[in-house]
Design an enzyme around this catalytic site. Structure first.
Site, PDB file in Angstrom:
ATOM      1  N   HIS A  59       0.828  -1.211  -0.117  1.00 33.95           N
ATOM      2  CA  HIS A  59      -0.007   0.062  -0.028  1.00 33.95           C
ATOM      3  C   HIS A  59       0.894   1.208   0.247  1.00 33.95           C
ATOM      4  CE1 HIS A  59      -2.966  -3.116   1.911  1.00 33.95           C
ATOM      5  NE2 HIS A  59      -3.581  -2.467   1.216  1.00 33.95           N
ATOM      6  N   GLN A  83     -18.226  -7.188  -0.601  1.00 29.13           N
ATOM      7  CA  GLN A  83     -17.240  -8.145  -1.521  1.00 29.13           C
ATOM      8  C   GLN A  83     -16.798  -9.496  -0.979  1.00 29.13           C
ATOM      9  OE1 GLN A  83     -14.385  -4.740  -1.449  1.00 29.13           O
ATOM     10  NE2 GLN A  83     -12.777  -6.324  -1.640  1.00 29.13           N
TER      11      GLN A  83
HETATM   12  O1  PAF Z   1      -8.185  -4.168  -3.230  1.00 28.32           O
HETATM   13  C1  PAF Z   1      -8.835  -3.763  -2.013  1.00 28.32           C
HETATM   14  O2  PAF Z   1      -8.323  -3.625  -0.943  1.00 28.32           O
HETATM   15  C2  PAF Z   1     -10.380  -3.611  -2.147  1.00 28.32           C
HETATM   16  O3  PAF Z   1     -10.867  -4.590  -2.890  1.00 28.32           O
HETATM   17  C3  PAF Z   1     -10.700  -2.399  -2.612  1.00 28.32           C
HETATM   18  C4  PAF Z   1     -10.281  -1.960  -3.990  1.00 28.32           C
HETATM   19  C5  PAF Z   1     -10.085  -1.382  -1.389  1.00 28.32           C
HETATM   20  C6  PAF Z   1     -12.446  -2.264  -2.444  1.00 28.32           C
HETATM   21  O4  PAF Z   1     -12.668  -2.620  -1.294  1.00 28.32           O
END
Ligand code: PAF
Length: 306
Positions: A59, A83
């Protein structure tokens, strides 16, 4: 939305007094829109890094890239229940809000957008963004509804933050393809950048899920990048038939007793359709895989190129 999926309860925010010099913490779409309007008024460009927290070096590489490209960087931290296809996976997802905030402060992030689940999905919320057939292949087939959840939240985040550029990791290659698709199809007018996968010294792609691996599982997990690298090196040496390329990679994974293969395929990087004719004719195809190491599911990919 049940209250046990409410990320606010788990976030345990740092008291305002101890974060005076850190990023501004913003909790609602209205506030982030006002923040954006102020930034635009003074001519600042905005880079955006959407995350689910549990931040790591991968990140930070995205944040650094956003800082190089834009005047101000926003990081969102939101564990998106839509998700997750397994409630246990959602519950186990690491939540490290204070540590994330400290990393964002050190990385020069201007604002952290951290809405609660009830803010993004209040009672009566119904809308879903359906990214189409791309979302039903591979990861989408293994994790029902996953990409609808990703597409829905990313659309909401992009609309609220309104950045010039949004940066995503290329490790989640199909997610990146889905996001490019929705941004294009819905005319969202944001430049989507895929940042190269950041790997540890042992080759493992950085992921928040890696922290679930025991020491032995961590050793076993090396089979994932090694399998892809073996196929990539066979490709670089001239092998073009998909069968042998896939067999080379699968052999490395099946040789690892604790590994359980979910899928391994060679696909077009935009459509995620399998490469046809048993032949890779152009550089740029992706070899993609999902592998269970014990109870942890890892995904990874590499580009086949000469
Ligand atoms: O890759 C991630 O961390 C997640 O899928 C995202 C893009 C932040 C969406 O919740």
């Amino acid at each position: 939305m049940s209250s046990d999926t409410d990320a606010t309860a788990d976030r345990n925010p740092t008291p305002a007094a101890s974060r005076a010099s850190g990023p501004e913490i913003i909790e609602t779409p209205g506030q982030i829109r006002s923040w954006r309007v102020q930034q635009r008024r003074v001519g600042h460009t905005i880079g955006f890094v959407p995350t689910m927290g549990a931040l790591h070096e991968g990140h930070l590489a995205l944040i650094d890239h956003a800082r190089e490209r834009c005047d101000r960087v926003v990081v969102s931290i939101f564990v998106n229940p839509l998700q997750f296809d397994q409630i246990s996976d959602l519950e186990q997802y690491p939540r490290t809000f204070d540590a994330d905030l400290a990393l964002c402060a050190a990385a020069g992030v201007a604002a952290v957008y951290a809405p609660s689940v009830a803010t993004l999905y209040p009672d009566g919320y119904q809308t879903r963004v359906d990214p189409g057939p791309l979302a039903n292949r591979l990861e989408g087939a293994s994790r029902q509804g996953h990409f609808t959840g990703v597409a829905t939240v990313v659309t909401k985040l992009l609309v609220a933050v309104g950045p010039d550029v949004a940066i995503f990791g290329a490790k989640d290659a199909q997610q990146l393809a889905v996001i490019r698709r929705i941004v294009n199809d819905l005319d969202l007018g944001v430049e989507i950048v895929g940042h190269p996968t950041v790997r540890d010294d042992d080759g493992l792609a950085l992921s928040s899920r890696n922290r679930r691996l025991s020491d032995n599982e961590r050793l076993a997990a090396r089979c994932v990048p090694e399998a892809l690298a073996a196929a990539r090196s066979a490709y670089a040496s001239g092998e073009r038939s998909t069968g042998p390329l896939i067999e080379t990679a699968v052999a490395r994974i099946t040789a690892e007793p604790t590994a359980r293969l979910d899928y391994l395929q060679i696909v077009d990087p935009d459509s995620f359709e399998s490469v046809h004719d048993d032949l890779v004719t152009d550089d740029g195809a992706l070899i993609v895989t999902a592998v269970w190491i014990g109870e942890t599911r890892l995904i990874d990919n590499m580009t086949l190129e000469t």
